[in-house]
Scaffold this motif. Structure first.
Motif, short mmCIF file in Angstrom:
data_model
loop_
_atom_site.label_atom_id
_atom_site.label_comp_id
_atom_site.label_asym_id
_atom_site.label_seq_id
_atom_site.Cartn_x
_atom_site.Cartn_y
_atom_site.Cartn_z
N PRO A 1 -7.06 -1.90 8.45
CA PRO A 1 -5.50 -1.34 9.33
C PRO A 1 -5.57 -0.94 10.24
O PRO A 1 -6.46 0.17 10.47
CB PRO A 1 -5.20 -1.06 8.04
CG PRO A 1 -6.22 -0.99 7.17
CD PRO A 1 -7.22 -1.19 7.72
N ALA A 2 -4.28 -1.10 11.22
CA ALA A 2 -4.45 -0.06 12.32
C ALA A 2 -4.39 1.54 12.09
O ALA A 2 -4.40 1.92 13.09
CB ALA A 2 -3.43 -0.51 13.71
N GLU A 3 -3.82 1.29 10.73
CA GLU A 3 -3.31 2.84 10.73
C GLU A 3 -3.77 3.75 9.27
O GLU A 3 -3.80 2.57 8.70
CB GLU A 3 -1.81 3.12 10.32
CG GLU A 3 -1.05 2.63 12.05
CD GLU A 3 0.13 3.28 12.27
OE1 GLU A 3 0.58 3.64 11.18
OE2 GLU A 3 1.05 2.03 12.01
N PRO A 4 -4.11 3.97 9.20
CA PRO A 4 -4.72 4.60 8.12
C PRO A 4 -3.34 5.32 6.96
O PRO A 4 -2.40 5.60 7.63
CB PRO A 4 -5.62 6.15 8.26
CG PRO A 4 -4.75 6.69 9.94
CD PRO A 4 -4.74 5.48 9.85
N LEU A 5 -4.04 5.29 5.99
CA LEU A 5 -3.10 5.81 4.65
C LEU A 5 -3.22 6.74 4.20
O LEU A 5 -4.28 7.63 4.26
CB LEU A 5 -2.97 4.65 3.06
CG LEU A 5 -3.07 3.08 3.62
CD1 LEU A 5 -3.12 2.15 2.89
CD2 LEU A 5 -1.77 2.56 4.73
N SER A 6 -2.50 7.26 3.38
CA SER A 6 -2.02 9.00 3.13
C SER A 6 -1.47 8.87 1.52
O SER A 6 -1.18 7.75 1.35
CB SER A 6 -1.32 9.84 3.71
OG SER A 6 -1.66 10.11 5.16
N ALA A 7 -2.36 9.89 1.14
CA ALA A 7 -1.31 9.61 -0.45
C ALA A 7 -2.08 11.34 -0.34
O ALA A 7 -2.85 11.98 0.14
CB ALA A 7 -2.60 9.45 -1.40
N GLN B 1 -2.52 8.30 -7.57
CA GLN B 1 -2.02 7.61 -6.31
C GLN B 1 -4.00 7.04 -5.69
O GLN B 1 -2.93 5.74 -5.03
CB GLN B 1 -1.06 8.43 -5.02
CG GLN B 1 -0.10 9.23 -5.54
CD GLN B 1 0.46 9.64 -4.18
OE1 GLN B 1 -0.22 9.93 -2.97
NE2 GLN B 1 2.05 9.70 -4.49
N LEU B 2 -4.38 7.49 -5.94
CA LEU B 2 -6.10 6.74 -5.08
C LEU B 2 -5.96 6.12 -6.83
O LEU B 2 -6.07 6.80 -7.70
CB LEU B 2 -6.80 7.57 -4.73
CG LEU B 2 -5.59 8.65 -3.22
CD1 LEU B 2 -6.61 9.31 -3.33
CD2 LEU B 2 -5.85 7.06 -2.36
N LEU B 3 -6.98 5.30 -6.72
CA LEU B 3 -8.41 4.67 -7.83
C LEU B 3 -8.84 5.83 -8.57
O LEU B 3 -9.68 6.76 -7.93
CB LEU B 3 -9.63 3.45 -7.47
CG LEU B 3 -8.81 2.18 -7.03
CD1 LEU B 3 -9.17 1.69 -6.62
CD2 LEU B 3 -8.23 1.49 -9.02
N GLY C 1 0.76 -1.43 -0.39
CA GLY C 1 0.13 -0.03 -0.10
C GLY C 1 0.90 1.28 0.24
O GLY C 1 2.61 1.22 0.20
N LEU C 2 0.13 2.34 0.20
CA LEU C 2 1.01 3.42 0.16
C LEU C 2 1.63 3.76 1.42
O LEU C 2 0.87 3.21 2.33
CB LEU C 2 -0.04 4.51 0.17
CG LEU C 2 -0.60 4.54 -1.93
CD1 LEU C 2 -1.61 6.15 -1.25
CD2 LEU C 2 0.49 5.17 -1.91
N PRO C 3 2.49 4.68 1.62
CA PRO C 3 3.13 4.47 2.55
C PRO C 3 2.13 4.98 3.88
O PRO C 3 1.55 5.83 3.72
CB PRO C 3 4.56 5.65 2.75
CG PRO C 3 4.42 6.09 1.26
CD PRO C 3 3.13 5.52 0.71
N ARG C 4 2.06 4.25 4.91
CA ARG C 4 1.33 4.79 6.40
C ARG C 4 2.04 5.98 6.73
O ARG C 4 3.30 6.41 7.09
CB ARG C 4 1.07 3.68 7.21
CG ARG C 4 1.05 2.01 6.61
CD ARG C 4 1.10 1.62 7.89
NE ARG C 4 0.44 0.23 7.71
CZ ARG C 4 -0.45 -0.50 7.34
NH1 ARG C 4 -1.33 0.46 8.10
NH2 ARG C 4 -0.78 -1.69 6.51
#
Length: 197
Positions: free
Chosen positions: A50-56, A62-64, A11-14
């Motif tokens: 996931p315990a932590e969200p993802l950022s973009a 970077q997202l659909l 996935g993207l960096p957390r």
């Protein structure tokens, strides 16, 4: 193309939620932090939440595209549920994306069903599912594991802030690499890390 065995997709960096400016809306050149859950067409969770969200960095591929359309204008705390057909998610399963490689290019213990991660030139992450192991070659599926499926994606905006110049430069460089890649680098985008293997 170096390969490593994976249990889930990348996935993207957390990052930790960043509320940013009060009331800032998700839009171009902002960093959006999303909590999410993905369900397959049968309603089964694709992975544990996931315990932590993802950022973009928003607006830089970077997202659909369907997620970008749905998230545009949202603020921290907003939630949205998307029901996507294959064309809006990871596309139809394409038999042309099955490739045959020399047996020596995969680990010796590779077996049908195994999923490997490979880094393509330009840094794109590509997932390769082993379909068949033959004496001299191996058949690999480069389709996204959810290709051909309808999915439900539940999103919650946890943070929105202006992107830094450095983040914008990295996002632009990644978008350029995506355009030059022969592979579908959507595999390395948000939500791609969540498929069981």
């Amino acid at each position: 193309m170096p390969m490593s065995r994976r249990r889930s997709l990348p996935g993207l960096p957390r990052s930790h939620p960043d509320r940013g400016a009060e009331g800032l809306e998700v839009g171009p050149d902002t960093v959006v932090t999303l909590a999410y859950a993905v369900r397959d067409e049968d309603g089964a969770p694709v992975e544990d939440v996931p315990a932590e969200p993802l950022s973009a960095v928003f607006g830089h591929g970077q997202l659909l595209p369907a997620i970008e359309r749905a998230a545009q204008g949202l603020t921290v705390g907003d939630r949205v549920t998307l029901r996507l057909d294959p064309a809006s998610a990871w596309g139809d399963w394409d038999p042309g994306r099955v490739i045959e490689v020399d047996r020596a290019e995969v680990p010796a213990d590779a077996a049908p069903g195994d999923v490997f991660e490979a880094e393509h030139e330009g840094g794109a992450i590509v997932l390769l599912k082993v379909l068949d192991v033959r004496e001299a070659t191996v058949l690999l599926d480069t389709n996204h594991p959810l290709a051909g499926q309808r999915v439900t994606i539940e999103l919650e905006v946890r943070g929105v802030r202006p992107a830094t110049e450095e983040e914008l430069e990295r996002a632009a460089a990644a978008a350029l690499a995506t355009e030059r890649s022969d592979f579908d680098v959507a595999l390395a985008r948000l939500l791609d890390r969540g498929v069981r293997s």
